[in-house]
Design a protein around this motif. Structure first.
Motif, PDB file in Angstrom:
ATOM      1  N   SER A  72      38.487  43.687  49.070  1.00 16.82           N
ATOM      2  CA  SER A  72      38.960  42.692  49.898  1.00 16.82           C
ATOM      3  C   SER A  72      38.406  41.935  51.124  1.00 16.82           C
ATOM      4  CB  SER A  72      40.444  42.979  50.233  1.00 16.82           C
ATOM      5  OG  SER A  72      41.113  41.955  51.057  1.00 16.82           O
ATOM      6  N   PRO A  73      38.099  40.507  51.251  1.00 17.62           N
ATOM      7  CA  PRO A  73      37.520  39.913  52.212  1.00 17.62           C
ATOM      8  C   PRO A  73      38.423  39.665  53.492  1.00 17.62           C
ATOM      9  CG  PRO A  73      37.837  38.557  50.506  1.00 17.62           C
ATOM     10  CD  PRO A  73      38.463  39.658  49.774  1.00 17.62           C
ATOM     11  N   THR A  74      39.766  40.017  53.058  1.00 19.59           N
ATOM     12  CA  THR A  74      40.645  39.697  54.289  1.00 19.59           C
ATOM     13  C   THR A  74      41.367  41.347  54.459  1.00 19.59           C
ATOM     14  OG1 THR A  74      42.222  39.458  52.664  1.00 19.59           O
ATOM     15  CG2 THR A  74      41.042  37.600  53.511  1.00 19.59           C
ATOM     16  N   ALA A  75      40.364  42.109  55.443  1.00 19.70           N
ATOM     17  CA  ALA A  75      40.897  43.207  55.828  1.00 19.70           C
ATOM     18  C   ALA A  75      42.027  43.386  56.707  1.00 19.70           C
ATOM     19  CB  ALA A  75      39.906  43.947  56.367  1.00 19.70           C
ATOM     20  N   ASP A  76      42.277  42.348  57.444  1.00 20.08           N
ATOM     21  CA  ASP A  76      43.269  42.015  58.376  1.00 20.08           C
ATOM     22  C   ASP A  76      44.562  41.820  57.574  1.00 20.08           C
ATOM     23  OD1 ASP A  76      42.199  39.372  57.532  1.00 20.08           O
ATOM     24  OD2 ASP A  76      42.926  38.488  59.142  1.00 20.08           O
ATOM     25  N   ILE A  77      44.591  41.241  56.593  1.00 22.41           N
ATOM     26  CA  ILE A  77      45.932  40.825  55.738  1.00 22.41           C
ATOM     27  C   ILE A  77      46.314  42.254  55.165  1.00 22.41           C
ATOM     28  CG2 ILE A  77      46.846  39.796  53.794  1.00 22.41           C
ATOM     29  CD1 ILE A  77      45.462  37.294  54.391  1.00 22.41           C
ATOM     30  N   ALA A  78      45.181  42.666  54.547  1.00 18.06           N
ATOM     31  CA  ALA A  78      45.549  44.136  53.698  1.00 18.06           C
ATOM     32  C   ALA A  78      46.109  45.255  54.859  1.00 18.06           C
ATOM     33  CB  ALA A  78      44.223  44.746  53.140  1.00 18.06           C
ATOM     34  N   ASN A  79      45.565  45.238  55.865  1.00 18.58           N
ATOM     35  CA  ASN A  79      45.987  46.361  56.864  1.00 18.58           C
ATOM     36  C   ASN A  79      47.374  46.216  57.432  1.00 18.58           C
ATOM     37  OD1 ASN A  79      44.250  48.591  57.561  1.00 18.58           O
ATOM     38  ND2 ASN A  79      42.713  46.999  57.899  1.00 18.58           N
ATOM     39  N   THR A  80      47.563  44.567  57.557  1.00 20.58           N
ATOM     40  CA  THR A  80      48.762  44.078  58.206  1.00 20.58           C
ATOM     41  C   THR A  80      50.115  44.392  57.022  1.00 20.58           C
ATOM     42  OG1 THR A  80      48.015  42.444  59.315  1.00 20.58           O
ATOM     43  CG2 THR A  80      50.473  42.156  58.432  1.00 20.58           C
ATOM     44  N   TYR A  81      49.679  44.319  55.651  1.00 17.73           N
ATOM     45  CA  TYR A  81      50.774  44.567  54.737  1.00 17.73           C
ATOM     46  C   TYR A  81      50.666  46.174  54.452  1.00 17.73           C
ATOM     47  CZ  TYR A  81      50.486  40.110  52.764  1.00 17.73           C
ATOM     48  OH  TYR A  81      50.828  38.526  52.313  1.00 17.73           O
TER      49      TYR A  81
END
Length: 189
Positions: A72-81
């Motif tokens: 994923s190019p959006t690690a911040d969103i993945a970690n938030t989820y």
């Protein structure tokens, strides 16, 4: 099927196998949850596939470590989820970054971080190319079509056991070969 029922069924499935993987690695998008997190907002409340949480809890109870390998190019969103879903702390390694290597970089980092050999890992992903590439590293890899579920868990553990048996047979052949007279330098002296 509720989380507790899935957990109990997953525990039964794991009980059928003498040896379990030391580490099970999951992709995120369309494997643990039914979406691409880069198409979502941090403000949204994510959901998991119906069996995912129960399987994760069963693995934790059985003492099997779990990790994430996501391109994923959006690690911040993945970690938030992962945080919002209350499962972030379950993972011993989280390798979430964009990559063109079909997850070989992810697995090298997971291997370095955990010390678990590739042939002691089981991997679930929804993309053929990742399955093919990671399998070449020696990781037992399972393609999921509609997210991780009890059937995929059973398939993965069965394939892992088969791969382990192949490794053992090859070791036995090698040992027999190496014990034959003339098969070592010492015997030639």
């Amino acid at each position: 099927m509720g989380d507790e029922k899935v957990k109990n069924e997953a525990m039964e499935i794991m009980g059928l196998f003498q040896v379990l993987p030391r580490l099970i690695v999951f992709d995120l998008d369309y494997t643990i949850w039914p979406f691409y997190c880069e198409c979502r907002s941090k403000r949204e409340m994510p959901s998991l596939y119906p069996h995912a949480r129960g399987i994760l809890y069963a693995l934790k109870d059985k003492g099997v470590d779990v990790a994430v390998a996501s391109r994923s190019p959006t690690a911040d969103i993945a970690n938030t989820y992962l945080d919002k879903l209350g499962i972030k702390s379950m993972f011993v390694a989280k390798e979430i970054f964009s990559s063109w290597t079909h997850k070989t970089d992810h697995f090298q980092r997971i291997n370095q971080r955990t010390g678990v050999p590739y042939n002691a890992m089981l991997f679930f992903d929804d993309e053929d190319r990742n399955i093919e590439t990671v399998s070449k590293m020696g990781v037992t890899s399972i393609l999921v079509r509609n997210g991780v579920n009890l059937a995929a868990l059973r398939e993965g553990l069965s394939k892992f056991s088969q791969n382990l048996a192949k490794i053992d047979r090859n070791k036995q052949k090698w040992l027999k070969f190496s014990q034959k007279p003339g098969s070592s330098e010492r015997d030639k002296e």
